[in-house]
Design a protein around this motif. Structure first.
Motif, PDB file in Angstrom:
ATOM      1  N   UNK A 168      40.301  46.360  38.290  1.00 27.47           N
ATOM      2  CA  UNK A 168      40.893  45.025  38.299  1.00 27.47           C
ATOM      3  C   UNK A 168      42.148  44.962  37.431  1.00 27.47           C
ATOM      4  N   UNK A 169      42.104  45.587  36.286  1.00 28.01           N
ATOM      5  CA  UNK A 169      43.287  45.629  35.420  1.00 28.01           C
ATOM      6  C   UNK A 169      44.390  46.456  36.087  1.00 28.01           C
ATOM      7  N   UNK A 170      44.019  47.577  36.668  1.00 32.17           N
ATOM      8  CA  UNK A 170      44.971  48.425  37.400  1.00 32.17           C
ATOM      9  C   UNK A 170      45.657  47.609  38.502  1.00 32.17           C
ATOM     10  N   UNK A 171      44.881  46.823  39.223  1.00 29.25           N
ATOM     11  CA  UNK A 171      45.423  46.008  40.309  1.00 29.25           C
ATOM     12  C   UNK A 171      46.419  44.967  39.787  1.00 29.25           C
ATOM     13  N   UNK A 172      46.165  44.409  38.616  1.00 32.38           N
ATOM     14  CA  UNK A 172      47.094  43.434  38.027  1.00 32.38           C
ATOM     15  C   UNK A 172      48.447  44.086  37.711  1.00 32.38           C
ATOM     16  N   UNK A 173      48.407  45.327  37.244  1.00 27.19           N
ATOM     17  CA  UNK A 173      49.659  46.048  36.988  1.00 27.19           C
ATOM     18  C   UNK A 173      50.402  46.331  38.294  1.00 27.19           C
ATOM     19  N   UNK A 174      49.664  46.648  39.347  1.00 24.95           N
ATOM     20  CA  UNK A 174      50.298  46.897  40.644  1.00 24.95           C
ATOM     21  C   UNK A 174      50.938  45.614  41.177  1.00 24.95           C
ATOM     22  N   UNK A 175      50.283  44.485  41.004  1.00 29.20           N
ATOM     23  CA  UNK A 175      50.848  43.197  41.430  1.00 29.20           C
ATOM     24  C   UNK A 175      52.146  42.918  40.672  1.00 29.20           C
ATOM     25  N   UNK A 176      52.153  43.218  39.376  1.00 27.16           N
ATOM     26  CA  UNK A 176      53.370  43.029  38.575  1.00 27.16           C
ATOM     27  C   UNK A 176      54.497  43.916  39.092  1.00 27.16           C
ATOM     28  N   UNK A 177      54.183  45.148  39.463  1.00 25.64           N
ATOM     29  CA  UNK A 177      55.200  46.051  40.022  1.00 25.64           C
ATOM     30  C   UNK A 177      55.767  45.511  41.323  1.00 25.64           C
ATOM     31  N   UNK A 178      54.896  45.018  42.189  1.00 24.70           N
ATOM     32  CA  UNK A 178      55.352  44.482  43.474  1.00 24.70           C
ATOM     33  C   UNK A 178      56.235  43.249  43.273  1.00 24.70           C
ATOM     34  N   UNK A 179      55.865  42.403  42.339  1.00 25.94           N
ATOM     35  CA  UNK A 179      56.685  41.228  42.024  1.00 25.94           C
ATOM     36  C   UNK A 179      58.053  41.669  41.501  1.00 25.94           C
TER      37      UNK A 179
END
Length: 172
Positions: free
Chosen positions: A102-113
């Motif tokens: 879940x934390x990993x996914x939050x970092x990926x969302x930040x990258x996409x943004x």
């Protein structure tokens, strides 16, 4: 205590051994608890986003073309039992896979943004490790062996070559 641990290395000895003990525990594959979900709702990796966003902005102001590379690792897929045995977790995750993911996914969302806001193409490196056999390049949850470095290097190079050729032609 943090200051003392930073200055007096011998105070880190218990921390080191607690980490070794934690790594001997079985990976927790259970679902997130209500409390964990509540904490994750408010978690945003703003420090990560801000640092990279500022770096990209500075580079682009100087005329550089920027690219981002997606986060990658065994958390990108449904890991096999063998992959679970190779996983290591950072402190604070209590070897709980769903929490780490879940934390990993939050970092990926930040990258996409960040990719969208800076118009920096995002290279999805996970595209080269779709099968269990492809993922044998990892020796832990996200670090690759020498073969993995070559696989990633070749993949990224093939994506960047057309842009580099265009830059060279434009300069001449």
């Amino acid at each position: 205590i943090g200051y003392l641990m930073e200055k007096l290395y011998f105070l880190r000895i218990p921390y080191y051994y607690l980490g070794k003990i934690e790594r001997t525990k079985k990976i927790d594959k259970s679902a997130l608890t209500f409390d964990e979900k509540q904490k994750l709702i408010s978690f945003k990796p703003d420090h990560y986003y801000d640092n990279i966003f500022n770096l990209i902005t500075k580079l682009q102001l100087k005329g550089s073309k920027t690219f981002l590379v997606s986060l990658v690792g065994l958390t990108s897929y449904s890991p096999t039992e063998d992959e679970f045995t190779r996983m290591t977790f950072g402190r604070g995750f209590q070897r709980k896979y769903e929490l780490y993911k879940s934390v990993h996914d939050q970092y990926q969302i930040a990258l996409e943004k960040m990719s969208n806001e800076t118009e920096s193409p995002l290279i999805y490196i996970s595209d080269v490790i779709k099968t269990e056999n492809d993922r044998k390049i990892f020796y832990d949850i996200m670090h690759t062996n020498l073969k993995g470095a070559q696989v990633y290097g070749d993949f990224i190079t093939n994506i960047l070559v057309p842009d580099i050729k265009n830059l060279v032609i434009d300069k001449w």
